[in-house]
Motif scaffolding. Structure first.
Motif, PDB file in Angstrom:
ATOM      1  N   TRP A 175       0.954  -1.241  -0.036  1.00 58.57           N
ATOM      2  CA  TRP A 175      -0.071   0.242  -0.451  1.00 58.57           C
ATOM      3  C   TRP A 175       0.583   0.491   0.340  1.00 58.57           C
ATOM      4  O   TRP A 175       0.479   2.625  -0.831  1.00 58.57           O
ATOM      5  CB  TRP A 175      -0.915  -0.022   1.277  1.00 58.57           C
ATOM      6  N   ASN A 176       1.311   1.396   1.171  1.00 51.69           N
ATOM      7  CA  ASN A 176       2.854   2.586   0.928  1.00 51.69           C
ATOM      8  C   ASN A 176       3.468   2.542  -0.483  1.00 51.69           C
ATOM      9  O   ASN A 176       3.672   3.908  -0.902  1.00 51.69           O
ATOM     10  CB  ASN A 176       4.035   2.194   1.710  1.00 51.69           C
ATOM     11  N   ALA A 177       4.034   1.890  -0.620  1.00 50.20           N
ATOM     12  CA  ALA A 177       4.258   1.364  -2.444  1.00 50.20           C
ATOM     13  C   ALA A 177       3.451   2.405  -3.299  1.00 50.20           C
ATOM     14  O   ALA A 177       4.660   2.622  -3.923  1.00 50.20           O
ATOM     15  CB  ALA A 177       5.114   0.286  -2.609  1.00 50.20           C
ATOM     16  N   LEU A 178       2.535   1.772  -3.495  1.00 47.49           N
ATOM     17  CA  LEU A 178       1.582   2.241  -4.804  1.00 47.49           C
ATOM     18  C   LEU A 178       1.199   3.520  -3.671  1.00 47.49           C
ATOM     19  O   LEU A 178       0.956   4.349  -5.245  1.00 47.49           O
ATOM     20  CB  LEU A 178       0.616   1.278  -4.445  1.00 47.49           C
ATOM     21  N   ASP A 179       1.365   3.881  -2.845  1.00 49.29           N
ATOM     22  CA  ASP A 179       0.743   5.565  -2.247  1.00 49.29           C
ATOM     23  C   ASP A 179       1.789   6.241  -2.934  1.00 49.29           C
ATOM     24  O   ASP A 179       1.567   7.438  -3.370  1.00 49.29           O
ATOM     25  CB  ASP A 179       0.769   5.520  -1.038  1.00 49.29           C
ATOM     26  N   LYS A 180       2.799   5.766  -2.795  1.00 50.39           N
ATOM     27  CA  LYS A 180       4.212   7.138  -2.783  1.00 50.39           C
ATOM     28  C   LYS A 180       5.042   6.590  -4.661  1.00 50.39           C
ATOM     29  O   LYS A 180       4.335   7.669  -5.227  1.00 50.39           O
ATOM     30  CB  LYS A 180       5.331   6.403  -2.432  1.00 50.39           C
ATOM     31  N   LEU A 226      -7.854  -1.802  -4.207  1.00 47.67           N
ATOM     32  CA  LEU A 226      -6.799  -1.661  -4.950  1.00 47.67           C
ATOM     33  C   LEU A 226      -7.903  -1.536  -6.621  1.00 47.67           C
ATOM     34  O   LEU A 226      -8.760  -1.842  -6.504  1.00 47.67           O
ATOM     35  CB  LEU A 226      -6.012  -2.672  -5.042  1.00 47.67           C
ATOM     36  N   THR A 227      -7.421  -0.888  -7.681  1.00 47.26           N
ATOM     37  CA  THR A 227      -7.667  -0.907  -8.729  1.00 47.26           C
ATOM     38  C   THR A 227      -6.465  -1.905  -9.777  1.00 47.26           C
ATOM     39  O   THR A 227      -5.663  -2.065  -9.629  1.00 47.26           O
ATOM     40  CB  THR A 227      -8.129  -0.192 -10.007  1.00 47.26           C
ATOM     41  N   LEU A 239      -3.927   1.790  -6.304  1.00 45.48           N
ATOM     42  CA  LEU A 239      -4.471   2.350  -5.416  1.00 45.48           C
ATOM     43  C   LEU A 239      -5.517   2.576  -6.021  1.00 45.48           C
ATOM     44  O   LEU A 239      -5.923   3.510  -7.053  1.00 45.48           O
ATOM     45  CB  LEU A 239      -3.613   3.106  -4.056  1.00 45.48           C
ATOM     46  N   ARG A 240      -7.128   2.234  -5.030  1.00 37.50           N
ATOM     47  CA  ARG A 240      -7.852   2.636  -5.617  1.00 37.50           C
ATOM     48  C   ARG A 240      -8.602   3.791  -5.669  1.00 37.50           C
ATOM     49  O   ARG A 240      -8.360   4.692  -4.463  1.00 37.50           O
ATOM     50  CB  ARG A 240      -9.419   2.328  -4.986  1.00 37.50           C
TER      51      ARG A 240
END
Length: 72
Positions: free
Chosen positions: A19-24, A58-59, A71-72
């Motif tokens: 989640w953190n990697a996708l957010d960043k 997620l998407t 991330l959604r």
């Protein structure tokens, strides 16, 4: 069962890393996620993705036969 509790905790921890990697960093494929998170195996990345997918965070999309996650 202690092993089961440890696995659930391990998958949950990895889900947080994903989640953190996708957010960043934004949308990525599984290989990029594995590298960005330093999660040991692709199988562990997929387990984390399953956790986040179940939480509807997620998407998923395919581009050039590659699964991309964001991330959604």
């Amino acid at each position: 069962d202690l092993m089961e509790e440890n696995m659930i905790e391990y998958i949950g921890t990895n889900a947080g890393l994903v989640w953190n990697a996708l957010d960043k960093l934004g949308k990525m494929d599984v290989k990029q996620l594995k590298k960005a998170t330093k999660i040991r195996t692709e199988k562990d990345v997929y387990a984390a993705l399953g956790w986040l997918a179940k939480e509807e965070k997620l998407t998923f999309a395919y581009e050039d036969n590659t699964l991309l996650v964001a991330l959604r």
